[in-house]
Design an enzyme around this catalytic site. Structure first.
Site, PDB file in Angstrom:
ATOM      1  N   LYS A  37      90.382  92.369  31.243  1.00  0.00           N
ATOM      2  CA  LYS A  37      90.719  91.183  32.029  1.00  0.00           C
ATOM      3  C   LYS A  37      90.975  91.558  33.482  1.00  0.00           C
ATOM      4  CE  LYS A  37      94.789  89.231  32.185  1.00  0.00           C
ATOM      5  NZ  LYS A  37      95.033  89.058  33.658  1.00  0.00           N
TER       6      LYS A  37
ATOM      7  N   ASP B  52      92.748  84.779  30.700  1.00  0.00           N
ATOM      8  CA  ASP B  52      94.183  85.004  30.507  1.00  0.00           C
ATOM      9  C   ASP B  52      94.731  83.886  29.637  1.00  0.00           C
ATOM     10  OD1 ASP B  52      94.303  82.758  32.112  1.00  0.00           O
ATOM     11  OD2 ASP B  52      95.566  83.658  33.655  1.00  0.00           O
TER      12      ASP B  52
END
Length: 213
Positions: free
Chosen positions: A122, A140
């Site tokens: 991420k 997220d």
């Protein structure tokens, strides 16, 4: 019942009209500072990160400078951040690798970024998307929640599953902006515990809202 394509089209149309210049809320002055800010933002709000980084970056704006701080110096600057000990360690280790292996520059490859200590997929995707416009979709908690509620994803059990569905659903050239659309919508409107449906402009296509009626 709207099709998935109709939902995507409605979402893109809405955000292009209401949030055409969506971008990261993290404050940074160079590539290295963005990487550090994103590392600090894990399990922490951007607001808290932005309150913390001015002192850190004023003292240590480059990998070389960060090495002079040592883990203790970094920790002193970021102690109000969640998980400060592990983050200080990772920032120091990453700085060391950047200096020794990459001439103090960030590697322009997601595969190389994820090999840095404390840099997961991420974080790497966010950095690559913001800095280089890589056509990826970092997921997220906000992106995961909002995309599921709207119906952009279906039965995605993990961030990776959501990422793949979103990358296939949004027009490729819009992925860097779409990431920020969903994050900002999640922070400001589609909140986890009490979504503000009364002020949301997407209720006419939102799977969550329509199912609650």
């Amino acid at each position: 019942m709207l099709t998935k394509d109709e939902i995507y089209n409605a979402v893109v149309d809405y955000f292009q009209r209401t949030m055409p210049l969506a971008e990261t809320e993290l404050k940074y002055n160079n590539d290295f500072e963005l990487l550090v800010a994103v590392m600090l933002s894990a399990q922490c709000t951007d607001k808290r990160v932005n309150l913390t980084t001015p002192m850190l970056f004023s003292k240590y704006p480059t990998p070389e400078a960060m090495l002079t701080a040592g883990e203790d110096g970094i920790l002193e600057c970021i102690k109000s951040i969640s998980y400060p000990n592990s983050k200080a360690k990772h920032i120091f280790q990453t700085s060391e690798i950047l200096v020794k292996q990459y001439n103090s520059q960030l590697p322009h490859s997601i595969d190389q970024l994820v090999k840095l200590p404390g840099v997961g997929i991420k974080t790497a995707n966010v950095v690559a998307s913001v800095l280089w416009g890589e056509l990826v979709m970092p997921v997220d908690t906000h992106v995961f929640r909002v995309s599921a509620r709207l119906g952009l994803t279906s039965n995605a059990k993990t961030p990776l599953q959501a990422e793949k569905q979103l990358e296939n659903g949004f027009p490729k050239h819009l992925l860097p902006r779409a990431h920020h659309w969903l994050i900002l919508h999640g922070r400001n409107v589609c909140k986890a515990l009490k979504p503000k449906c009364s002020i949301c402009g997407l209720t006419s296509v939102c799977k969550y809202y329509l199912s609650e009626k």
